[in-house]
Design an enzyme around this catalytic site. Structure first.
Site, mmCIF file in Angstrom:
data_model
loop_
_atom_site.group_PDB
_atom_site.id
_atom_site.type_symbol
_atom_site.label_atom_id
_atom_site.label_comp_id
_atom_site.label_asym_id
_atom_site.label_seq_id
_atom_site.Cartn_x
_atom_site.Cartn_y
_atom_site.Cartn_z
ATOM 1 N N HIS A 29 0.845 -1.194 0.000
ATOM 2 C CA HIS A 29 0.000 0.000 0.000
ATOM 3 C C HIS A 29 0.882 1.247 0.000
ATOM 4 O O HIS A 29 2.112 1.159 0.006
ATOM 5 C CB HIS A 29 -1.007 -0.030 1.154
ATOM 6 C CG HIS A 29 -0.410 -0.148 2.520
ATOM 7 N ND1 HIS A 29 0.423 0.815 3.057
ATOM 8 C CD2 HIS A 29 -0.505 -1.125 3.457
ATOM 9 C CE1 HIS A 29 0.784 0.446 4.266
ATOM 10 N NE2 HIS A 29 0.253 -0.741 4.522
ATOM 11 N N HIS A 83 3.892 1.653 2.334
ATOM 12 C CA HIS A 83 5.146 0.998 1.918
ATOM 13 C C HIS A 83 5.893 1.889 0.938
ATOM 14 O O HIS A 83 7.108 2.043 1.023
ATOM 15 C CB HIS A 83 4.856 -0.352 1.258
ATOM 16 C CG HIS A 83 4.215 -1.358 2.171
ATOM 17 N ND1 HIS A 83 2.941 -1.837 1.964
ATOM 18 C CD2 HIS A 83 4.668 -1.958 3.296
ATOM 19 C CE1 HIS A 83 2.640 -2.700 2.920
ATOM 20 N NE2 HIS A 83 3.673 -2.791 3.747
ATOM 21 N N CYS A 85 -2.016 -10.357 19.131
ATOM 22 C CA CYS A 85 -2.703 -9.931 17.902
ATOM 23 C C CYS A 85 -1.980 -10.558 16.716
ATOM 24 O O CYS A 85 -0.800 -10.281 16.491
ATOM 25 C CB CYS A 85 -2.725 -8.411 17.748
ATOM 26 S SG CYS A 85 -3.394 -7.908 16.136
ATOM 27 N N CYS A 122 -0.629 -8.032 14.141
ATOM 28 C CA CYS A 122 0.626 -7.362 14.503
ATOM 29 C C CYS A 122 1.754 -8.355 14.729
ATOM 30 O O CYS A 122 2.911 -7.953 14.797
ATOM 31 C CB CYS A 122 0.470 -6.558 15.786
ATOM 32 S SG CYS A 122 -0.719 -5.232 15.696
ATOM 33 N N CYS A 126 -6.904 -4.507 19.657
ATOM 34 C CA CYS A 126 -5.637 -4.041 19.111
ATOM 35 C C CYS A 126 -5.821 -2.616 18.569
ATOM 36 O O CYS A 126 -6.743 -2.377 17.791
ATOM 37 C CB CYS A 126 -5.180 -4.959 17.981
ATOM 38 S SG CYS A 126 -3.878 -4.226 16.988
ATOM 39 N N HIS A 131 -5.477 -2.878 14.582
ATOM 40 C CA HIS A 131 -6.376 -3.719 13.794
ATOM 41 C C HIS A 131 -7.817 -3.688 14.285
ATOM 42 O O HIS A 131 -8.702 -4.197 13.600
ATOM 43 C CB HIS A 131 -5.852 -5.162 13.777
ATOM 44 C CG HIS A 131 -4.552 -5.279 13.049
ATOM 45 N ND1 HIS A 131 -3.338 -5.189 13.695
ATOM 46 C CD2 HIS A 131 -4.282 -5.413 11.742
ATOM 47 C CE1 HIS A 131 -2.366 -5.291 12.790
ATOM 48 N NE2 HIS A 131 -2.906 -5.414 11.609
ATOM 49 N N LYS A 137 -4.575 4.747 10.018
ATOM 50 C CA LYS A 137 -3.438 4.168 9.321
ATOM 51 C C LYS A 137 -3.911 3.325 8.134
ATOM 52 O O LYS A 137 -4.917 2.627 8.232
ATOM 53 C CB LYS A 137 -2.684 3.276 10.314
ATOM 54 C CG LYS A 137 -1.448 2.617 9.775
ATOM 55 C CD LYS A 137 -0.959 1.558 10.770
ATOM 56 C CE LYS A 137 0.163 0.730 10.176
ATOM 57 N NZ LYS A 137 0.493 -0.433 11.018
ATOM 58 N N LYS A 158 -4.240 -3.209 4.647
ATOM 59 C CA LYS A 158 -5.204 -4.080 3.991
ATOM 60 C C LYS A 158 -6.316 -4.461 4.955
ATOM 61 O O LYS A 158 -7.469 -4.516 4.583
ATOM 62 C CB LYS A 158 -4.475 -5.332 3.499
ATOM 63 C CG LYS A 158 -5.083 -5.939 2.252
ATOM 64 C CD LYS A 158 -5.000 -4.996 1.074
ATOM 65 C CE LYS A 158 -5.518 -5.673 -0.181
ATOM 66 N NZ LYS A 158 -5.432 -4.761 -1.322
HETATM 67 ZN ZN LIG Z 1 -2.855 -5.721 15.648
#
Ligand SMILES: [Zn+2]
Length: 507
Positions: A17, A20, A126, A129, A143, A146, A300, A303
């Protein structure tokens, strides 16, 4: 002397994405800038493949994990290439023999130092992560990245005596042996270390890892925790276990060893990794550069959040120059911010099409019209001397602090000053054979050449085209004291548009 710089190695469980792309482009610009000071710079990147995330993504896609990572890694390498990034090495942690050998050797050093032991571990994990969380770190039990509820995991693991390295880490941080940019991130790390370090779990049961990962030496029932193997890539890729001269030159003997990373992984790079290096008896990095996140509506990119912006689509639509420029010139290096298509096009058109591109075209056509396409000799002082000298110093200073956006603001200040100088001097009103016209054209050619040189780390191909318009080599470095040297008498050709205007995005 030599320098080393790395990106983090992304998980390749999905396509890259825009976040990166940001880290690749930033690191590439830093590497190119470092090459001005160092004889040689090693730019390392790669992929973190030994992750449970990849196992789960492969299962969902009906592929073997090896096939999934091999397929996805191509998209990361291709994106780096399309964005004009030129790493010296790409390490793939699941298949590179240098990496597997090196990770194992680092582990054995930690064991030999008495820093590895076993104990039962229970924690909140998680999978997104690949990280255990303290309950206090969760947001409403979820998390923070996420927004999912972590699993409670209990197993026997190997632990690393991180607690033993509290004092040595503080010493490295406080003496400036290990610098963290920006300062606010350094302060966060210092207070985290001061608050007391707990030993960390550094392995996982092979069963829970679905057999994927690097086995713990001497215990096939466990694999290394993916972060522990991944961090060692930075020295493994240089062949530290094989007496490879690259390790000596670019790590042990380098003047700078720089890791670029997102703010979410600072603890791994500023605490765990240096402690592992201390335990293994290997030199620490010298600089950690911590960027923020590209956000969409304040969140943030990723995906798993379903808001990933596809950098390949942006390159298809607007070209690599516009994407690099948006990432380097509009994104604050240490903060968060949205990068929208509207902002990308506006920045490119304002700064490059109308600003620098227009200046190059005006200057080369005037030299063509008034001096038959040859840069004239003229007075050296005054004119644009102050503006060019200031820009060279300011761009250098900003990049020494890894602040690409401020560097490019200074570059654009010089573009504006040079365009204003054209209008103030109105060469079309000066007597055709006057010394005043000579000096005006010489200074404008000097400014264009300095801009081409300053632009190179940021937009290497475009910079080469700017310099080629004045028949200058692409790797030319212009210094303040000699900014006009060797210019009189060189040909100036009006180039094909270096920055064609972009249409605004369809709404
Ligand atoms: Zn996470």
């Amino acid at each position: 002397m030599a320098g080393f710089i790395s990106t983090t190695i992304p998980y390749v469980n999905a396509r890259p994405h825009l976040g990166h792309a940001l880290e690749f482009v930033e690191t590439d610009a830093y590497a190119r800038f470092m090459r001005r000071d160092e004889d040689e710079v090693f730019f390392l990147t790669g992929s973190d493949e030994n992750s449970l995330k990849n196992v789960l993504a492969a299962e969902a896609a009906g592929l073997s994990t090896a096939d999934l990572v091999a397929r996805n890694v191509v998209a990361f390498e291709s994106l780096q290439h399309r964005l004009g990034c030129a790493p010296d090495y790409f390490v793939r942690t699941s298949v590179d023999p240098l990496h597997r050998e090196g990770a194992t050797a680092v582990w054995e050093r930690l064991v030999a130092a008495g820093d590895i032991y076993t104990r039962a571990y229970e924690g909140l994990y998680c999978v997104g992560c690949e990280q255990f969380y303290e309950p206090s770190e969760l947001v409403d039990g979820r998390c923070p990245d996420h927004l999912t509820t972590p699993d409670t995991v209990r197993e026997d693991n190997y632990f690393f005596r991180l607690s033993r390295y509290e004092d040595d880490l503080l010493k490295a941080l406080e003496s400036g042996a290990l610098r963290i940019h920006p300062e606010s991130r350094r302060n966060e790390v210092v207070s985290f270390v001061r608050s007391g370090l707990q030993d960390i779990s550094v392995s996982r049961s092979s069963a829970r890892a679905h057999g994927w990962g690097i086995p713990v030496p001497g215990d096939d029932s466990q694999v290394m925790y993916v972060w522990i193997d991944a961090l060692t890539n930075y020295v493994n890729a240089l062949g530290w276990t094989r007496d490879d001269p690259r390790y000596e030159r670019f790590w042990a003997g380098a003047t700078r060893r720089v890791h670029v990373m997102g703010k979410g992984v600072i603890r791994f790079h500023a605490v765990y990794w240096p402690a592992m290096l201390l335990s293994a008896g290997l030199p620490l990095p010298t600089d950690l550069v911590v960027h923020g996140y590209i956000t969409a509506g304040g969140r943030k990119l990723g995906k798993s959040l379903g808001n990933a912006v596809d950098p390949d689509a942006l390159v298809d639509r607007y070209g690599a120059r516009a994407v690099r420029w948006a990432l380097l010139a509009t994104f604050a290096p240490f903060g968060d911010g949205d990068v929208t298509e509207e902002r990308l096009v506006a920045a490119y058109n304002t700064d490059l099409a109308n600003g620098l591109g227009n200046l190059v075209s005006r200057v080369t056509s005037m030299i063509g019209r008034y001096r038959a396409g040859t840069v004239p000799a003229g007075a050296v002082g005054g004119g644009l001397t102050g503006a060019v000298t200031a820009a060279i110093g300011q761009v250098g200073q900003a990049m020494t602090g890894y602040d690409h956006r401020t560097a490019l603001q200074h570059l654009m200040t010089l573009v504006a000053r040079a365009n204003a100088y054209v209008d103030e001097n109105a060469p079309w009103h000066l007597a055709r054979e006057s010394a005043a016209l000579d000096t005006c054209l010489l200074h404008l050619a000097g400014a264009v050449r300095a801009l081409g040189s300053l632009l190179r780390p940021f937009l290497p191909d475009a910079a080469a085209e700017v310099l080629a318009a004045l028949h200058q080599p692409p790797d030319l470095v212009v210094a303040a004291g000699t900014w006009l040297d060797g210019l009189a008498g060189t040909p100036a050709d009006k180039p094909a548009p270096i920055f064609p205007r972009l249409d605004p995005p369809a709404t």
